[in-house]
Design a protein around this motif. Structure first.
Motif, PDB file in Angstrom:
ATOM      1  N   VAL A 163      -5.838   6.120  10.803  1.00 17.21           N
ATOM      2  CA  VAL A 163      -4.624   6.294  11.457  1.00 17.21           C
ATOM      3  C   VAL A 163      -4.206   4.705  11.640  1.00 17.21           C
ATOM      4  O   VAL A 163      -2.790   4.614  11.073  1.00 17.21           O
ATOM      5  N   ALA A 164      -4.747   3.654  11.770  1.00 21.56           N
ATOM      6  CA  ALA A 164      -4.400   2.479  11.886  1.00 21.56           C
ATOM      7  C   ALA A 164      -3.605   1.939  10.650  1.00 21.56           C
ATOM      8  O   ALA A 164      -2.709   1.583  10.380  1.00 21.56           O
ATOM      9  N   MET A 165      -4.567   2.319   9.413  1.00 24.98           N
ATOM     10  CA  MET A 165      -4.066   1.896   8.281  1.00 24.98           C
ATOM     11  C   MET A 165      -2.620   2.740   7.786  1.00 24.98           C
ATOM     12  O   MET A 165      -1.767   2.292   7.036  1.00 24.98           O
ATOM     13  N   GLY A 166      -2.587   4.019   8.150  1.00 23.67           N
ATOM     14  CA  GLY A 166      -1.210   4.672   7.726  1.00 23.67           C
ATOM     15  C   GLY A 166      -0.315   4.143   8.452  1.00 23.67           C
ATOM     16  O   GLY A 166       1.022   3.911   8.165  1.00 23.67           O
ATOM     17  N   ILE A 167      -0.349   3.680   9.849  1.00 22.80           N
ATOM     18  CA  ILE A 167       0.753   2.887  10.521  1.00 22.80           C
ATOM     19  C   ILE A 167       1.091   1.682   9.883  1.00 22.80           C
ATOM     20  O   ILE A 167       2.300   1.234   9.995  1.00 22.80           O
ATOM     21  N   GLY A 168      -0.129   0.975   9.428  1.00 23.48           N
ATOM     22  CA  GLY A 168       0.319  -0.395   8.577  1.00 23.48           C
ATOM     23  C   GLY A 168       1.261  -0.009   7.563  1.00 23.48           C
ATOM     24  O   GLY A 168       2.003  -0.801   7.205  1.00 23.48           O
ATOM     25  N   LEU A 169       0.796   0.882   6.687  1.00 28.22           N
ATOM     26  CA  LEU A 169       1.568   1.237   5.601  1.00 28.22           C
ATOM     27  C   LEU A 169       3.006   1.777   5.757  1.00 28.22           C
ATOM     28  O   LEU A 169       3.788   1.369   4.721  1.00 28.22           O
ATOM     29  N   ALA A 170       3.310   2.208   6.790  1.00 27.92           N
ATOM     30  CA  ALA A 170       4.580   2.593   7.436  1.00 27.92           C
ATOM     31  C   ALA A 170       5.783   1.410   7.346  1.00 27.92           C
ATOM     32  O   ALA A 170       6.747   1.550   7.155  1.00 27.92           O
ATOM     33  N   ASP A 171       4.966   0.150   7.421  1.00 23.68           N
ATOM     34  CA  ASP A 171       5.965  -1.002   7.755  1.00 23.68           C
ATOM     35  C   ASP A 171       6.159  -1.409   6.197  1.00 23.68           C
ATOM     36  O   ASP A 171       7.339  -2.132   6.277  1.00 23.68           O
ATOM     37  N   TYR A 172       5.695  -0.953   5.045  1.00 20.31           N
ATOM     38  CA  TYR A 172       6.221  -1.508   3.732  1.00 20.31           C
ATOM     39  C   TYR A 172       6.941  -0.442   2.992  1.00 20.31           C
ATOM     40  O   TYR A 172       6.514   0.882   3.205  1.00 20.31           O
ATOM     41  N   GLY A 173       8.212  -0.981   2.604  1.00 18.90           N
ATOM     42  CA  GLY A 173       9.044   0.134   1.977  1.00 18.90           C
ATOM     43  C   GLY A 173       8.651   0.069   0.212  1.00 18.90           C
ATOM     44  O   GLY A 173       8.272  -0.896  -0.214  1.00 18.90           O
ATOM     45  N   LEU A 174       8.191   1.231  -0.167  1.00 14.07           N
ATOM     46  CA  LEU A 174       7.875   1.262  -1.544  1.00 14.07           C
ATOM     47  C   LEU A 174       9.018   1.721  -2.421  1.00 14.07           C
ATOM     48  O   LEU A 174       8.884   1.557  -3.721  1.00 14.07           O
ATOM     49  N   ARG A 175      10.179   1.852  -2.011  1.00 13.63           N
ATOM     50  CA  ARG A 175      11.433   2.358  -2.942  1.00 13.63           C
ATOM     51  C   ARG A 175      11.720   1.249  -3.792  1.00 13.63           C
ATOM     52  O   ARG A 175      12.017   1.511  -4.941  1.00 13.63           O
ATOM     53  N   SER A 176      11.416  -0.017  -3.391  1.00 13.53           N
ATOM     54  CA  SER A 176      11.829  -1.118  -4.287  1.00 13.53           C
ATOM     55  C   SER A 176      10.891  -1.659  -5.312  1.00 13.53           C
ATOM     56  O   SER A 176      11.081  -2.138  -6.208  1.00 13.53           O
ATOM     57  N   ALA A 177       9.562  -0.732  -5.087  1.00  8.96           N
ATOM     58  CA  ALA A 177       8.611  -1.448  -5.902  1.00  8.96           C
ATOM     59  C   ALA A 177       7.779  -0.077  -6.276  1.00  8.96           C
ATOM     60  O   ALA A 177       6.523   0.104  -6.417  1.00  8.96           O
ATOM     61  N   ILE A 178       8.338   1.088  -6.596  1.00 10.76           N
ATOM     62  CA  ILE A 178       7.907   2.453  -6.765  1.00 10.76           C
ATOM     63  C   ILE A 178       7.186   2.172  -8.224  1.00 10.76           C
ATOM     64  O   ILE A 178       6.095   2.964  -8.233  1.00 10.76           O
ATOM     65  N   ALA A 179       7.823   1.676  -9.171  1.00 10.69           N
ATOM     66  CA  ALA A 179       6.901   1.534 -10.381  1.00 10.69           C
ATOM     67  C   ALA A 179       5.513   0.700 -10.343  1.00 10.69           C
ATOM     68  O   ALA A 179       4.409   1.221 -10.641  1.00 10.69           O
TER      69      ALA A 179
END
Length: 195
Positions: A163-179
């Motif tokens: 759960v903590a890992m998922g919460i931490g990942l929510a802070d990172y936007g992947l749209r600009s680095a999808i590839a």
């Protein structure tokens, strides 16, 4: 969780060296390949992250609970043999490449080695594995009252960590680095297991 499991598991008479060498031979070769290919295209900083992301297993948060639930605590020992070496080997490789890529190429190797060693000595995963193994070798299995007192916490820690890992990942936007993210995922989830 790591300490408790290693402190109470039955240790084998022989260390699974061929298992560890097989895994790390493939891991380090793939790390070098991904890093080299990405370095030419995107530079050293991105290459280092792509290489590390493609091979760094999430064995503690994801692997340990799944493997021990499916195969029991005895299966944890080979997994912990891999986890215990994962951070030292890949931290050294990543740190060394980061140091090589620095603009001031006159940087000394001594501070790099010192920082990596200090980081490993402070790493809670390494400390838990070393402590649990030491306890097992010196004292034998954990006393029953310790095992029962820590049983509930050890079952709660892996899901809470996820759960903590998922919460931490929510802070990172992947749209600009999808590839690059898809490249890391393909390397980690398809190529690495195939090797």
């Amino acid at each position: 969780y790591l300490f408790r499991t290693l402190a109470s598991v039955q240790l084998p008479e022989r260390f699974p060296i061929t298992y560890v060498l097989g895994y790390y031979g493939a891991t380090l070769a793939l790390y070098a390949l991904v890093t080299a290919l990405t370095w030419r295209r995107s530079g050293p900083g991105t290459a280092n992250i792509q290489g590390l992301g493609g091979v760094y297993a999430n064995a503690v948060l994801l692997g340990t609970p799944v493997i021990t639930a499916a195969l029991g605590d005895a299966a944890a020992l080979p997994l912990f043999a891999l986890i215990g070496l994962h951070a030292p080997l890949l931290a050294f490789a990543t740190g060394a490449l980061a140091e090589i890529a620095r603009p001031d190429t006159e940087a000394s190797l001594a501070p790099l080695l010192r920082n990596i060693l200090l980081g490993l000595l402070r790493n809670p995963i390494i400390l838990s594995i070393a402590g649990g193994l030491a306890w097992n070798l010196i004292q034998g299995p954990l006393p029953e009252d310790w095992q029962s007192a820590t049983a509930t916490a050890s079952k709660l820690i892996p899901p809470l960590a996820l759960v903590a890992m998922g919460i931490g990942l929510a802070d990172y936007g992947l749209r600009s680095a999808i590839a690059p993210a898809m490249g890391v995922c393909a390397t980690k989830l398809v190529v690495h297991p195939l090797i």
